[in-house]
Design an enzyme around this catalytic site. Structure first.
Site, PDB file in Angstrom:
ATOM      1  N   THR A 173      -0.566   3.686   8.593  1.00 24.18           N
ATOM      2  CA  THR A 173      -1.165   3.951   9.899  1.00 24.18           C
ATOM      3  C   THR A 173      -0.480   3.044  10.920  1.00 24.18           C
ATOM      4  O   THR A 173       0.050   2.003  10.568  1.00 24.18           O
ATOM      5  CB  THR A 173      -2.671   3.610   9.841  1.00 24.18           C
ATOM      6  OG1 THR A 173      -3.280   4.427   8.864  1.00 24.18           O
ATOM      7  CG2 THR A 173      -3.344   3.816  11.192  1.00 24.18           C
ATOM      8  N   VAL A 202     -11.296  13.120   7.262  1.00 24.17           N
ATOM      9  CA  VAL A 202     -11.160  12.265   8.435  1.00 24.17           C
ATOM     10  C   VAL A 202     -11.256  10.817   7.978  1.00 24.17           C
ATOM     11  O   VAL A 202     -12.133  10.477   7.184  1.00 24.17           O
ATOM     12  CB  VAL A 202     -12.255  12.565   9.480  1.00 24.17           C
ATOM     13  CG1 VAL A 202     -12.192  11.556  10.636  1.00 24.17           C
ATOM     14  CG2 VAL A 202     -12.101  13.984  10.005  1.00 24.17           C
TER      15      VAL A 202
END
Length: 308
Positions: A173, A202
């Site tokens: 990320t 998610v």
């Protein structure tokens, strides 16, 4: 002080990577974000510009480099938060925007909502005329095939995408936090999620307090296994410690220690910036490339390519 910008490229193993390429990507992102601060841009401008630069690199798990799900498709999460106003905007499971962090900012600025998800968020991106994602690159497709082959090699982790991702170390990320000369703080984060995730999954990057958080005292962005980060509210915990008077380095270490006590090692990392301008990156993985630059100076520091 004219401002500080801090970025990270994700916690994980970072084995067999071209360190020079990653460092160049980081320097480009730091330069782009600091230039925004130095030219009079807001602190939100700075973190969004830096994160967009990381998304556009194509070599990190965000934006153009997002990893695929079980079906070989990409879906992305992103979030931004303005610490001065306390407002946040986020998007989840989007496929349309080339830069999900830019759409997250639109949610903050143009709507009364915090989080928009799926096809409706994609429709908003299209209506706003945001650049469209071109789809998985050849590099990403090749990576998908390699990981899928490993998953089918008889390893039971194929049925547990999080376990597989933890084993392979695919957590990169990206995110940024910044402080401007007026003492305002902001945070931004973007991710392609966990490789071979279930479609529709998610992660923490769309959840304020989990993947990102900012207030008038500090800002933090997390990276790692999103499910664990959501449960520990890692970014909120770190910023809360700053609000209680801890410096960024202590807050980051304590937050990671707490997270590790709950979920073990190889699960998370985060960057923290406090209102005094102190920055720090802490992680319980093998590595987490992170760095910072100070506006109006030549000071640039890049770290995190080995165990902290």
């Amino acid at each position: 002080m004219k401002g500080v910008l801090v970025i990270h490229c994700g916690a994980g193993t970072w084995r067999n990577v071209d360190e020079g390429t990653i460092k160049k990507v980081m320097l480009d992102a730091l330069r782009r974000g600091v230039n925004s601060l130095e030219s009079g841009g807001s602190v939100l401008d700075a973190v969004v510009e830096a994160t967009m630069s990381l998304e556009d690199s194509g070599v990190l798990n965000a934006g153009l480099g997002s990893v695929p799900d079980l079906r070989g498709n990409i879906s992305m999460d992103a979030g931004v938060m303005d610490g001065w106003s306390g407002r946040a905007g986020a998007v989840a499971a989007v496929t349309y925007p080339k830069n999900p962090v830019l759409l997250a900012r639109k949610v903050l600025e143009l709507t009364d909502h915090v989080l928009l998800a799926g096809s409706a968020a994609d429709e908003l991106a299209a209506k706003l005329g945001l650049p469209k994602h071109p789809g998985p690159s050849e590099r990403v497709k090749k990576r998908y095939e390699e990981v899928l082959k490993k998953a089918f090699s008889g390893d039971a982790t194929f049925r547990k995408s999080l376990e597989l991702a933890q084993k392979l170390g695919y957590f990169d990320t990206v995110g940024a936090v910044a402080l401007d000369g007026e003492g305002r703080l902001a945070a931004a984060v973007s991710t392609g999620g966990v490789i071979l995730k279930f479609p529709g999954r998610v992660g923490d990057s769309a959840i304020p307090g989990a993947g990102f958080f900012a207030n008038k005292y500090g800002a933090a962005v997390a990276t790692g296994i999103g499910e664990t980060i959501m449960m520990s509210m890692l970014s909120l915990r770190a910023v809360s410690l700053v609000s209680e008077g801890f410096l960024a380095d202590t807050a980051a270490r304590l937050a990671i220690q707490y997270h590790t006590s709950l979920y073990g090692r190889d699960t998370a990392g985060l960057i923290v910036l406090d209102y005094r301008g102190n920055a720090y990156g802490a992680y319980n993985t093998q590595a987490m490339p992170w760095g910072y630059a100070k506006a109006g100076t030549e000071e640039v520091v890049i770290s995190g390519f080995k165990k902290s």
